[in-house]
Design a protein around this motif. Structure first.
Motif, PDB file in Angstrom:
ATOM      1  N   ASN A  72     -23.992  -8.714  45.238  1.00 59.00           N
ATOM      2  CA  ASN A  72     -24.438 -10.103  45.339  1.00 59.00           C
ATOM      3  C   ASN A  72     -25.204 -10.335  46.639  1.00 59.00           C
ATOM      4  N   PHE A 121     -28.574 -12.128  34.745  1.00 57.81           N
ATOM      5  CA  PHE A 121     -29.178 -13.188  35.555  1.00 57.81           C
ATOM      6  C   PHE A 121     -29.746 -14.278  34.642  1.00 57.81           C
ATOM      7  N   ALA A 140     -26.038 -15.614  38.757  1.00 64.53           N
ATOM      8  CA  ALA A 140     -25.790 -14.180  38.602  1.00 64.53           C
ATOM      9  C   ALA A 140     -24.371 -13.962  38.087  1.00 64.53           C
TER      10      ALA A 140
END
Length: 599
Positions: free
Chosen positions: A74, A124, A198
């Motif tokens: 991330n 995503f 995400a």
């Protein structure tokens, strides 16, 4: 009449050894074993609990590593400027192009953690609802703007900008298991704000199966939530609800206890971020079975040991003393005569004593051979050292003489001769420095250009050299004077003076972890050169010397390859790519101009 206790003791060594063994070793050992097994069960239980705790820590650490894996991914996403631009305003880019770019980012992140045992599955959603995945999904991807908005509302209202979902639906085509452990997070940039959602997922069931491979066969591993719902379990038998409630009521991060009801050892650990309990269970019957087996093995071994020791003591004690005394006297005699005698063992000695004597005799022979060999090597080293000192006088004298010739040529305004002296001085100076075998590539090219300037005077219009050097390998380390013999071979054997001007290409480039050096000419080729009158066959002393140097410096990592045809020859050197940090030091630019004689 006073009783003499010494008369009750056996007088032979054999009987005394047996009595001493029984009274001083066997009786205390039996008593110690009896009390040992009284406490062994509790000690074994503690040891098993420690091993279970260690195994539990490994499982806990593995789970934390998986979560850290997702966190790091991330962070890498939030710092990727090209990804931010595409997802912030996807309409500016071609759909296929942006899909290709984003999928390459996902692939790159997975590759950056290639050593990790678990693969990440990325999903995503950009601001327009476009969906991108790093895997083949079970169903067709559609616009998912509503999902993005829902998660924005959930995460903005929570205490953290992310959320773990332990029972996320597995939408990876061909993947085993029905659930994923997913990290949901809003992608945010300080300058542009939110630019997408995400989802970073891990197949928790695949991880669980790989973890069970290292677990003991009879150890049950269970994972359940803080609400008492079982997530994963290694055995079909359901984990007891009472055990779950007891573990949750303890309100501890980790611990262990003995469960009387199930007759098992329980070890547990709590993961706060997931609200998960990881529990291992080992039945006490395993412990008791091991103790029974160990008790039987110990007593059988002890009985055999007593019998064997008594028999061996009876047999060996009678034959031990006399051969040992003979051996002792022989060794003392050999020591007094300083290795000039051999030990003689009688025929009545045991095999062990005979072998010992023969080994000692061989050792004396080997020591004498080694001493003579060392003396010979020392004399050879002194002779080689003398020859090295003697051989160093001529090159230094030649260098100083060359310096004198150069200054005379300059005084007589013979600049061509002075240039040759300067170039030759550089080459001689490099060859004199025997302590340095590897030099930077730019220094090697400088020496080659000096050699080229000398040969240009001799073979005017006969050849030209073209350099193709990759700038990134200017400071790569190469063997000193490694290119010069290759160019010399091309000039001497590659060209026919009647055919005009020949061309030599010198190329250096990096290929992955290798440095490739090539010298190619457009001459007549090796086979035609070998057939010409007055030409030497083979590659010459210089190339053989270079090949041997590569073998000594790089072993199997260095190679020399010859590629020849009807027109021209290509010689390729392949070395390990070693980049040296460039630096300047006094004396780096020394050459023949700096010598004033008197070395």
């Amino acid at each position: 009449m006073m009783l003499n206790w010494r008369n009750l003791l056996p007088n032979t060594l054999k009987h005394r050894l047996i009595m001493a063994y029984i009274t001083l070793l066997m009786i205390p050992l039996c008593i110690a074993i009896y009390y040992l097994f009284q406490h062994f069960e509790s000690i074994r239980q503690k040891d098993m609990m420690d091993r279970m705790s260690e195994r539990m820590q490994q499982v806990h650490m593995s789970l934390n590593d998986m979560m850290a894996f997702a966190y790091k991914a991330n962070i890498m996403l939030s710092q990727d400027e090209s990804l931010i631009q595409i997802m912030h305003d996807p309409d500016k880019y071609d759909p296929l192009e942006r899909k290709k770019v984003i999928e390459s980012k996902m692939f790159g992140i997975n590759n950056s953690f290639f050593f990790h045992q678990t693969e990440l599955y990325f999903r995503f959603i950009d601001l327009k609802g476009n969906v991108y995945t790093s895997y083949a999904p079970n169903s067709q991807l559609t616009n998912d703007l509503e999902d993005l908005q829902d998660w924005q509302s959930v995460l903005q209202s929570s205490a953290h900008p992310y959320r773990w979902v332990a029972d996320d639906l597995n939408d990876v085509r061909g993947s085993q298991g029905s659930k994923l452990l997913s990290l949901y997070t809003i992608l945010n940039d300080p300058l542009r704000g939110n630019y997408g959602l995400a989802r970073i997922s891990i197949n928790i069931q695949e991880w669980f199966r790989s973890t069970l491979k290292d677990s003991p066969v009879n150890q049950d591993l269970t994972i359940f939530t803080g609400q008492g719902e079982t997530i994963l379990q290694s055995k079909i038998t359901a984990f007891s609800t009472d055990m779950m409630h007891r573990i949750m009521s303890l309100q501890a991060q980790e611990g262990h206890y003995e469960d009387k009801q199930s007759l098992s050892l329980i070890n547990y650990s709590y993961l706060e971020d997931l609200d998960w309990y990881v529990v291992s269970q080992m039945p006490l019957s395993e412990l008791q079975q091991e103790i029974r087996q160990l008790r039987f093995i110990v007593f059988v071994f002890l009985t055999i040991l007593v019998i064997a020791f008594v028999l061996v003591t009876i047999i060996l004690s009678a034959r031990m003393t006399k051969p040992l005394n003979v051996l002792k006297r022989s060794m003392e005699e050999a020591s007094d005569k300083k290795l000039n005698v051999k030990i003689s063992i009688g025929r009545g000695a045991t095999d062990e004593v005979r072998f010992l004597g023969e080994s000692f005799n061989r050792m004396i022979d080997d020591v004498l051979v080694l001493i003579n060999k060392l003396k010979l090597e020392e004399r050879q080293k002194q002779a080689v050292r003398f020859q090295m000192l003697l051989s160093q006088m001529n090159p230094h004298f030649l260098l100083n003489t060359l310096n004198t010739v150069k200054w005379i040529a300059r005084r007589e305004k013979q600049e061509a001769i002075a240039g040759i002296c300067t170039s030759l001085g550089l080459i001689l100076e490099a060859s004199l420095n025997s302590e340095i075998e590897l030099i930077p590539l730019n220094a090697e090219i400088k020496l080659l250009r000096s050699y080229e300037s000398i040969q240009s005077f001799r073979f005017r219009g006969h050849f030209i050299i073209l350099y193709e050097i990759d700038e990134s390998v200017q400071h790569a380390l190469v063997p000193k004077l490694s290119l010069q013999p290759l160019v010399e071979n091309s000039i001497a054997h590659g060209f026919d003076g009647a055919d005009g001007c020949g061309t030599i290409w010198v190329r250096v480039r990096a290929e992955r972890s290798d440095l490739v050096l090539e010298v190619e000419d457009n001459g007549i080729g090796m086979e035609a050169a070998a057939l010409k009158p007055g030409r030497r066959s083979g590659h010459g002393i210089g190339l053989s010397n270079l090949k041997e140097r590569l073998q000594l410096l790089f072993k199997r990592e260095g190679s020399m390859e010859f590629i020849t045809g009807a027109e021209g020859t290509l010689v390729r050197l392949r070395l390990p790519l070693l980049i040296a940090t460039p630096y300047l030091q006094e004396g780096d630019d020394d050459h023949v101009d700096d010598f004033t004689g008197g070395r």
